[in-house]
Design a protein around this motif. Sequence first.
Motif, PDB file in Angstrom:
ATOM      1  N   ARG A 396       0.863  -1.196   0.000  1.00 52.46           N
ATOM      2  CA  ARG A 396       0.000   0.000   0.000  1.00 52.46           C
ATOM      3  C   ARG A 396       0.892   1.237   0.000  1.00 52.46           C
ATOM      4  O   ARG A 396       1.863   1.313   0.762  1.00 52.46           O
ATOM      5  N   GLU A 398       1.097   5.632  -0.009  1.00 58.38           N
ATOM      6  CA  GLU A 398       0.370   6.864   0.313  1.00 58.38           C
ATOM      7  C   GLU A 398       1.344   8.035   0.284  1.00 58.38           C
ATOM      8  O   GLU A 398       2.464   7.930   0.804  1.00 58.38           O
ATOM      9  N   GLU A 461       3.265  -1.100   4.165  1.00 52.61           N
ATOM     10  CA  GLU A 461       2.663   0.193   3.872  1.00 52.61           C
ATOM     11  C   GLU A 461       3.785   1.212   3.673  1.00 52.61           C
ATOM     12  O   GLU A 461       4.673   1.339   4.521  1.00 52.61           O
TER      13      GLU A 461
END
Length: 565
Positions: A396, A398, A461
């Motif tokens: 993931r 971001e 992440e």
Amino acid sequence: MNKTVNINIGGLFFHIDEDAYQKLSRYFEAIKRSLSNSSGKDEIMKDIEMRVAELLTEKQKSDKHVINNKDVDEVIVIMGQPEDYRIDDDSTEAPAETYYPKRRKLYRDKDRGLIGGVATGLSHYLGIDAVWIKIIFLFFTFVGGSGLIAYLIFWIATPKAVTTSEKLEMTGEPVTISNIEKKVREEFDSVSNKFKNADYSQVKSSAERVAGGIGEAITKVFGVFAKVLGAIILVFSSITLAGLFIGLFTFGTTSFIDAPWQRYIDAVNYTDIPLWLFGILTFLAVGIPFFFFLLLGLKLLVTNLKSIGNIAKYSLLAIWIFAVGALVFIGIKQSTERAYDGKIVVKETLQLKPNDTLRIKFVNNDFFSKSIYDNEDFLFTQDSTKREVIYSNNIRFELKATDKQLPYLQIEKLAEGKSFNEANNRAEKIKYGFKMVGNELVLDNYLLTEMASKYRNQHVELFLYLPKGTLFKMDKSMERYDSSDDEFFNLHESSEDYVYRVDDNQVKCLNCPPDENEYQDVEINNADINIPTPPTPPVPPTSKMSGKRTSKLVVDQNGVIIKTN
């Protein structure tokens, strides 16, 4: 050499020698004489004969066993002598009784029960009030439905107390002539009191005709319904048991052969309990109730079906309780193995020149996957050194802003375990890679885990922190992994040539078409990007532009250039 005869007592046949037969006949005659003034004499004698038949059955060692004087004497000792239990209607003194230890047997008390007599029968057997038994059944019925299943199993497995001997055994009273006579007289008096004021001579004939017709009709209707219901239960139970047996054979053999999907099941088996053992427990927990349903269907179809016996019924019930308890324990242990989340955080500063445009992309490893868009939660495979590993694309990404001067990448490795220490150790063993080549950030689209760590929801992440004013480009491979807040950064998927800039509150796309900027209000001018405007060349006299100046955005590897004509 004694002569033997065949006799029928209580519906059961026995081989008995002549001397024993004579003694038993005299015994029955003496009982009849002692009951000459008793109400319900025939019913009492019937129950006594059935009890004697049960005791003689226990004496039989084989089908060819011959009842002898010794067997009869032992039965008489248990039942008692008739003259010891003579009870006259006018007598006020109770006869002397022999002490017998109370031994209860489990029966269904249909006379006092509301539905099947299960709770009332258990109350006699356990010495607990029937109300508490019913409350327990209702509680477990509303909490998971196991109470209803247990009630049905008890209903099927437990016989109903029909004879006087069975009713005495149910309450723990000795099955003797005295108690049998007393029980029959109580039932006879109870029925007599209910109908003592009825004039049977006037209503007997009409009531018999009406009741007989209604009873016959109801019997036929319920008989057909019972046959249909029995067939449905039989077919459904048979199919379920066959499926359970096939599943047990399939899953049970995976511990002894190398099945291709065995490792995936082992990966989510957090208790390390052998799969074959779990299959057997599931088979018993689900199969035993359906086996009793199968017996119920057979009983509805075959009226004279022989019972499997109380020993088999209670043994299966005990096994079922053990299997359900073991599965509950496994379920609790399975859930505790993933009770804690572990996390390992690694920060890496990116050396990016102030005027460079950062390029970001994900890359795949051709050894594991041939496409950047493959999506595997977990896959058991081998790496280039032939070592078994767990491969996953659970990544993931971001994008975030930072006040620091240099951008940095924060890598968070996460996993689950039965404690924080175990979860953190498992997260630390996750292998993930990236590299910075010039002004290009290259991120792996996969992670690797050792086989010993098993699958515990390992994932990575990535948080990319960029200072204000940083220009960057996104490769199309980012579409699969980007999960940034759209109000801060809206990734436009239609082009890889879009240039983004980090501002105070959001990321702006500098060269996106207006219809794609649904989250940003972009204003582009020379002052925003600090690129000088070249001088305006003279316009030929024949041009229709009349001295107007037009600008054009050109994006290359060095950033944004405005060309003015």
